[in-house]
Motif scaffolding. Structure first.
Motif, short mmCIF file in Angstrom:
data_model
loop_
_atom_site.label_atom_id
_atom_site.label_comp_id
_atom_site.label_asym_id
_atom_site.label_seq_id
_atom_site.Cartn_x
_atom_site.Cartn_y
_atom_site.Cartn_z
N THR A 211 30.96 25.78 29.84
CA THR A 211 32.37 25.63 29.51
C THR A 211 33.18 25.62 30.82
OG1 THR A 211 32.76 28.01 29.40
CG2 THR A 211 32.01 26.94 27.38
N ILE A 212 34.45 25.26 30.72
CA ILE A 212 35.32 25.28 31.91
C ILE A 212 35.41 26.69 32.49
CG2 ILE A 212 37.67 24.94 32.76
CD1 ILE A 212 36.19 22.34 32.29
N ASP A 213 35.56 27.69 31.62
CA ASP A 213 35.63 29.08 32.09
C ASP A 213 34.36 29.47 32.84
OD1 ASP A 213 38.15 29.45 31.10
OD2 ASP A 213 37.52 30.47 29.26
N GLU A 214 33.21 29.07 32.31
CA GLU A 214 31.94 29.38 32.96
C GLU A 214 31.82 28.67 34.30
OE1 GLU A 214 29.23 30.25 28.95
OE2 GLU A 214 29.28 28.25 29.84
N LEU A 215 32.27 27.41 34.35
CA LEU A 215 32.22 26.67 35.61
C LEU A 215 33.12 27.31 36.66
CD1 LEU A 215 32.24 22.97 34.32
CD2 LEU A 215 30.33 24.17 35.40
N MET A 216 34.27 27.83 36.24
CA MET A 216 35.16 28.50 37.18
C MET A 216 34.55 29.82 37.66
SD MET A 216 37.63 26.58 37.94
CE MET A 216 38.55 27.78 38.90
N GLN A 217 33.85 30.53 36.78
CA GLN A 217 33.14 31.73 37.21
C GLN A 217 32.07 31.39 38.25
OE1 GLN A 217 31.72 34.54 34.09
NE2 GLN A 217 32.95 33.32 32.67
N ILE A 218 31.36 30.30 38.00
CA ILE A 218 30.33 29.84 38.94
C ILE A 218 30.96 29.47 40.28
CG2 ILE A 218 28.67 27.98 39.41
CD1 ILE A 218 28.09 27.97 36.35
N ASP B 248 42.88 32.33 57.85
CA ASP B 248 42.70 30.88 57.87
C ASP B 248 41.25 30.51 57.56
OD1 ASP B 248 45.34 30.30 58.52
OD2 ASP B 248 44.96 30.41 60.68
N LEU B 249 40.33 31.28 58.15
CA LEU B 249 38.89 31.01 57.98
C LEU B 249 38.42 31.34 56.57
CD1 LEU B 249 37.62 32.52 61.34
CD2 LEU B 249 37.68 30.08 60.76
N LEU B 250 39.09 32.29 55.94
CA LEU B 250 38.67 32.72 54.61
C LEU B 250 39.12 31.78 53.50
CD1 LEU B 250 39.23 36.61 54.65
CD2 LEU B 250 37.08 35.42 54.32
N TYR B 251 40.36 31.31 53.58
CA TYR B 251 40.98 30.67 52.41
C TYR B 251 40.78 29.16 52.34
CZ TYR B 251 43.08 34.84 50.47
OH TYR B 251 43.25 36.06 49.87
N ILE B 252 40.38 28.73 51.14
CA ILE B 252 40.37 27.31 50.79
C ILE B 252 41.69 26.99 50.12
CG2 ILE B 252 39.30 25.58 49.28
CD1 ILE B 252 36.65 27.07 49.72
N LYS B 253 42.38 25.97 50.65
CA LYS B 253 43.70 25.62 50.15
C LYS B 253 43.63 24.36 49.28
CE LYS B 253 46.25 27.92 53.84
NZ LYS B 253 47.31 27.79 54.86
N PRO B 254 44.71 24.04 48.57
CA PRO B 254 44.69 22.88 47.66
C PRO B 254 44.28 21.58 48.35
CG PRO B 254 46.68 24.16 47.33
CD PRO B 254 46.00 24.76 48.51
N GLU B 255 44.74 21.40 49.61
CA GLU B 255 44.41 20.14 50.30
C GLU B 255 42.93 20.03 50.64
OE1 GLU B 255 46.71 22.73 53.41
OE2 GLU B 255 46.61 22.47 51.22
N VAL C 286 31.78 30.57 46.01
CA VAL C 286 32.72 30.71 47.13
C VAL C 286 32.59 32.10 47.77
CG1 VAL C 286 35.17 30.95 47.67
CG2 VAL C 286 34.38 28.96 46.41
N GLU C 287 32.51 33.12 46.93
CA GLU C 287 32.40 34.49 47.44
C GLU C 287 31.09 34.71 48.20
OE1 GLU C 287 32.99 36.98 44.04
OE2 GLU C 287 35.11 36.41 43.84
N LYS C 288 30.01 34.12 47.72
CA LYS C 288 28.72 34.26 48.41
C LYS C 288 28.77 33.65 49.81
CE LYS C 288 25.31 34.75 44.73
NZ LYS C 288 24.13 34.16 44.06
N ARG C 289 29.62 32.65 49.98
CA ARG C 289 29.78 32.00 51.29
C ARG C 289 30.87 32.66 52.12
NH1 ARG C 289 27.91 28.38 47.62
NH2 ARG C 289 26.67 26.59 48.29
N GLN C 290 31.44 33.74 51.60
CA GLN C 290 32.53 34.48 52.27
C GLN C 290 33.77 33.62 52.48
OE1 GLN C 290 30.78 36.48 55.76
NE2 GLN C 290 30.74 38.35 54.55
N TYR C 291 34.14 32.93 51.41
CA TYR C 291 35.41 32.20 51.36
C TYR C 291 36.19 32.71 50.15
CZ TYR C 291 33.73 28.67 54.72
OH TYR C 291 33.28 28.02 55.85
#
Length: 323
Positions: free
Chosen positions: A234-241, A308-315, A246-251
């Motif tokens: 589901t979309i919710d499950e995909l967002m959990q994934i 800056d290194l941590l966050y993925i932004k919309p762009e 992202v967290e495993k990669r430290q982002y």
């Protein structure tokens, strides 16, 4: 302990006491020490196996979604465990035919579950190695008569003691009677009988294609009694994934990036190519693309903070077709 000796020895101190009192000979003492050591090693091994099995089942539980698959895996684990207990009590046991068919779209966790099953069966002493050899048609089918049997046997040899996982298995039957894929199937079926105690085969692929495959070769149905269906996430499950990856990669996602990511998933969910590239595979591709785009955005920035290194932004988040 050794049935030929009249003393029920439970620890090394008892052995030393019997030896000192002249109740046993040095040779008998040696036998007692050896048996005590073997018994200790068996207890340690059993405890390690049980601890490892607990870790594997926790790893299974931690997977997102896949509720029906998890339930079936737990049924298999319980069945195998109880059959071993019955065997120890000299009771009749059911035959353990553990070959399986996995049906589902790409990215639904089929390979992940196959690898966990390999580790689970190793911990339960069903498989010696518990590794998973992943192959497809090109790894099994040759270009001339006799070549296919040779290639298939080579992959079977690699998989002995573990699991042979054949992705898109239905492709072995697409060429009809004269296709070399049939030779691969025949070689595989023979190997399943010859190595029934040291090999588990899992055939995987799209649901409809796998059903067609079983119809073209009815003999396969009885040889693969366990069938698992891997539903789309589901979309919710995909967002959990996505958050987990992202967290495993430290982002981290910014809230705006997360919203954009979710919108892309919603828009693509009903897309014509979703079943070919979707689910967790699509999420992974999107995240890897976002990390590269973030790097391009930052690389020429004069001052780069930890944030800056941590966050993925919309762009940084791209459309599916760009990923």
């Amino acid at each position: 302990m050794n049935g030929n000796l009249k003393y029920n020895v439970k620890n090394p101190n008892q052995v030393m006491e019997l030896l000192t009192n002249g109740q046993i000979t040095p040779a008998e003492a040696f036998i007692f020490f050896r048996e005590l050591d073997n018994h200790k090693n068996q207890i340690i091994t059993r405890a390690n196996d049980e601890e490892q099995l607990e870790d594997i089942m926790k790893e299974l539980d931690d997977l997102i979604g896949l509720d029906k698959v998890k339930q079936l895996v737990k049924e298999i684990q319980a069945f195998v465990a109880i059959q071993k207990k019955r065997q120890e009590e000299n009771l009749l046991t059911e035959p353990q035919v553990l070959h399986m068919i996995f049906k589902g779209n790409p990215g639904t966790g089929k390979t992940t579950v196959a690898r966990l099953l390999g580790k689970m069966f190793k911990a339960m002493k069903i498989l010696q190695k518990g590794h998973t050899v992943e192959v497809e048609r090109a790894d099994l089918v040759g270009e001339y008569i006799g070549h296919t049997a040779q290639k298939t046997r080579e992959q079977i040899k690699r998989a002995l003691g573990g699991i042979l996982f054949i992705d898109e298995a239905y492709s072995l039957a697409r060429g009809g009677e004269k296709d070399f894929g049939k030779e691969a199937i025949d070689t595989l079926v023979k190997a399943m009988e010859d190595h029934k105690d040291s090999l588990i085969v899992i055939l995987a692929g799209y649901k409809d294609e796998m059903e067609w495959f079983l119809q073209t070769n009815p003999g396969l149905r009885s040889r693969f009694p366990i069938r698992m269906e891997f539903n789309d996430y589901t979309i919710d499950e995909l967002m959990q994934i996505a958050r987990m990856m992202v967290e495993k990669r430290q982002y981290k996602f910014s809230s705006e990036a997360m919203s954009k990511f979710e919108k892309i998933l919603i828009n693509s969910k009903n897309g014509i190519y979703y079943d070919k590239m979707g689910n967790a595979r699509m999420v992974r591709n999107m995240i890897e693309k976002a990390i590269r785009r973030q790097a391009v955005r930052l690389v020429n920035q004069k001052k780069i903070s930890r944030e800056d290194l941590l966050y993925i932004k919309p762009e940084d988040v791209s459309e599916v077709e760009e990923a």
